[in-house]
Scaffold this motif. Structure first.
Motif, PDB file in Angstrom:
ATOM      1  N   CYS A   1       1.249  -0.845   0.686  1.00  0.00           N
ATOM      2  CA  CYS A   1       0.118  -0.135   0.287  1.00  0.00           C
ATOM      3  C   CYS A   1       0.816   1.531  -0.251  1.00  0.00           C
ATOM      4  CB  CYS A   1      -0.624  -0.223   1.439  1.00  0.00           C
ATOM      5  SG  CYS A   1       0.227   0.086   3.190  1.00  0.00           S
ATOM      6  N   VAL A   2      -0.007   2.349   0.267  1.00  0.00           N
ATOM      7  CA  VAL A   2       1.175   3.315  -0.569  1.00  0.00           C
ATOM      8  C   VAL A   2       2.443   3.730   0.840  1.00  0.00           C
ATOM      9  CG1 VAL A   2      -0.285   4.636  -2.012  1.00  0.00           C
ATOM     10  CG2 VAL A   2      -1.345   4.981  -0.285  1.00  0.00           C
ATOM     11  N   GLU A   3       0.860   3.630   1.456  1.00  0.00           N
ATOM     12  CA  GLU A   3       1.917   3.875   3.333  1.00  0.00           C
ATOM     13  C   GLU A   3       2.580   2.861   3.740  1.00  0.00           C
ATOM     14  OE1 GLU A   3      -1.109   3.537   6.865  1.00  0.00           O
ATOM     15  OE2 GLU A   3      -2.315   5.506   6.082  1.00  0.00           O
ATOM     16  N   CYS A   4       3.498   1.556   3.045  1.00  0.00           N
ATOM     17  CA  CYS A   4       3.580   1.160   3.138  1.00  0.00           C
ATOM     18  C   CYS A   4       4.939   1.388   2.330  1.00  0.00           C
ATOM     19  CB  CYS A   4       3.600  -0.928   3.768  1.00  0.00           C
ATOM     20  SG  CYS A   4       2.942  -1.172   4.657  1.00  0.00           S
ATOM     21  N   ALA A   5       4.825   1.620   1.127  1.00  0.00           N
ATOM     22  CA  ALA A   5       5.542   1.374  -0.113  1.00  0.00           C
ATOM     23  C   ALA A   5       6.464   2.815   0.905  1.00  0.00           C
ATOM     24  CB  ALA A   5       4.606   2.578  -1.330  1.00  0.00           C
ATOM     25  N   GLY A   6       5.952   4.409   1.060  1.00  0.00           N
ATOM     26  CA  GLY A   6       6.130   5.128   1.672  1.00  0.00           C
ATOM     27  C   GLY A   6       7.386   5.385   2.732  1.00  0.00           C
ATOM     28  N   GLU A   7       7.190   4.547   3.297  1.00  0.00           N
ATOM     29  CA  GLU A   7       7.786   3.689   4.275  1.00  0.00           C
ATOM     30  C   GLU A   7       8.961   2.639   4.596  1.00  0.00           C
ATOM     31  OE1 GLU A   7       6.143   1.603   6.902  1.00  0.00           O
ATOM     32  OE2 GLU A   7       4.521   2.970   8.067  1.00  0.00           O
ATOM     33  N   ILE A   8       9.350   2.114   3.096  1.00  0.00           N
ATOM     34  CA  ILE A   8      10.478   1.806   2.453  1.00  0.00           C
ATOM     35  C   ILE A   8      11.001   2.462   1.469  1.00  0.00           C
ATOM     36  CG2 ILE A   8       9.394  -0.135   3.536  1.00  0.00           C
ATOM     37  CD1 ILE A   8       9.202  -1.014  -0.288  1.00  0.00           C
ATOM     38  N   GLY A   9      10.409   3.327   1.351  1.00  0.00           N
ATOM     39  CA  GLY A   9      10.614   3.682  -0.122  1.00  0.00           C
ATOM     40  C   GLY A   9      12.007   4.403   0.390  1.00  0.00           C
ATOM     41  N   ASN A  10      12.452   5.837  -0.688  1.00  0.00           N
ATOM     42  CA  ASN A  10      13.508   6.559  -0.003  1.00  0.00           C
ATOM     43  C   ASN A  10      13.155   7.412   1.004  1.00  0.00           C
ATOM     44  OD1 ASN A  10      14.934   5.788  -2.016  1.00  0.00           O
ATOM     45  ND2 ASN A  10      14.127   7.704  -3.231  1.00  0.00           N
ATOM     46  N   SER A  11      14.740   7.492   2.294  1.00  0.00           N
ATOM     47  CA  SER A  11      13.898   8.527   3.272  1.00  0.00           C
ATOM     48  C   SER A  11      13.137  10.151   3.122  1.00  0.00           C
ATOM     49  CB  SER A  11      15.531   8.807   3.418  1.00  0.00           C
ATOM     50  OG  SER A  11      16.402   8.498   4.392  1.00  0.00           O
ATOM     51  N   ARG A  12      12.400  10.052   3.944  1.00  0.00           N
ATOM     52  CA  ARG A  12      11.567  11.089   3.784  1.00  0.00           C
ATOM     53  C   ARG A  12      12.307  12.638   3.551  1.00  0.00           C
ATOM     54  NH1 ARG A  12       8.143   9.450   8.979  1.00  0.00           N
ATOM     55  NH2 ARG A  12       9.817   9.244   9.655  1.00  0.00           N
ATOM     56  N   PRO A  13      11.719  13.014   3.736  1.00  0.00           N
ATOM     57  CA  PRO A  13      12.079  14.559   3.231  1.00  0.00           C
ATOM     58  C   PRO A  13      12.837  15.017   4.677  1.00  0.00           C
ATOM     59  CG  PRO A  13      10.503  14.098   1.596  1.00  0.00           C
ATOM     60  CD  PRO A  13      10.502  12.904   2.095  1.00  0.00           C
ATOM     61  N   GLY A  14      13.563  15.576   4.278  1.00  0.00           N
ATOM     62  CA  GLY A  14      14.023  16.104   6.599  1.00  0.00           C
ATOM     63  C   GLY A  14      14.625  15.392   6.990  1.00  0.00           C
ATOM     64  N   ASP A  15      14.363  14.109   6.541  1.00  0.00           N
ATOM     65  CA  ASP A  15      14.777  13.027   7.339  1.00  0.00           C
ATOM     66  C   ASP A  15      16.498  12.715   7.366  1.00  0.00           C
ATOM     67  OD1 ASP A  15      14.924  11.165   8.711  1.00  0.00           O
ATOM     68  OD2 ASP A  15      14.545   9.485   8.087  1.00  0.00           O
ATOM     69  N   THR A  16      17.175  13.469   5.779  1.00  0.00           N
ATOM     70  CA  THR A  16      18.293  13.164   5.269  1.00  0.00           C
ATOM     71  C   THR A  16      19.177  14.771   6.254  1.00  0.00           C
ATOM     72  OG1 THR A  16      18.040  13.915   3.525  1.00  0.00           O
ATOM     73  CG2 THR A  16      17.845  11.857   3.968  1.00  0.00           C
ATOM     74  N   ASP A  17      20.278  14.231   6.256  1.00  0.00           N
ATOM     75  CA  ASP A  17      20.761  15.758   6.653  1.00  0.00           C
ATOM     76  C   ASP A  17      21.549  15.401   5.829  1.00  0.00           C
ATOM     77  OD1 ASP A  17      22.430  16.590   9.879  1.00  0.00           O
ATOM     78  OD2 ASP A  17      21.213  17.693   8.112  1.00  0.00           O
ATOM     79  N   GLN A  18      22.363  16.416   4.635  1.00  0.00           N
ATOM     80  CA  GLN A  18      22.771  16.774   3.702  1.00  0.00           C
ATOM     81  C   GLN A  18      23.871  17.642   3.994  1.00  0.00           C
ATOM     82  OE1 GLN A  18      22.116  14.911  -0.054  1.00  0.00           O
ATOM     83  NE2 GLN A  18      22.268  12.838   0.618  1.00  0.00           N
ATOM     84  N   PRO A  19      25.080  17.883   4.487  1.00  0.00           N
ATOM     85  CA  PRO A  19      25.104  19.429   4.416  1.00  0.00           C
ATOM     86  C   PRO A  19      25.817  20.014   2.796  1.00  0.00           C
ATOM     87  CG  PRO A  19      26.811  17.462   4.611  1.00  0.00           C
ATOM     88  CD  PRO A  19      26.000  16.880   4.650  1.00  0.00           C
TER      89      PRO A  19
END
Ligand SMILES: [Zn+2]
Ligand SMILES: [Zn+2]
Length: 64
Positions: A38-56
């Protein structure tokens, strides 16, 4: 057509698919056939959510 159940996401459309991860019944809109979830699970296993990554990566160029 018999209605087996409603989509657990929108609760308005008829559920035609079953999530392969959580087993929720979802409609065509809320089912991601590319992963079979489902879209909820697909979102969890997908790429990191925006804001979750901390790239300089500020795009600025530093010089000495
Ligand atoms: Zn739905
Ligand atoms: Zn799911």
């Amino acid at each position: 057509m018999s209605v087996s159940g409603l989509c657990t996401v929108c609760e308005s459309e008829s559920a035609e698919y079953t999530c392969g991860r959580c087993g929720s019944l979802v409609c065509e809109v809320h089912y991601d056939p590319t992963v079979g979830f489902c879209v909820e699970c697909a979102g969890e296993i997908g790429n990191s959510r925006p804001g979750d990554t901390d790239q300089p990566d500020d795009g600025d160029t530093y010089r000495f």
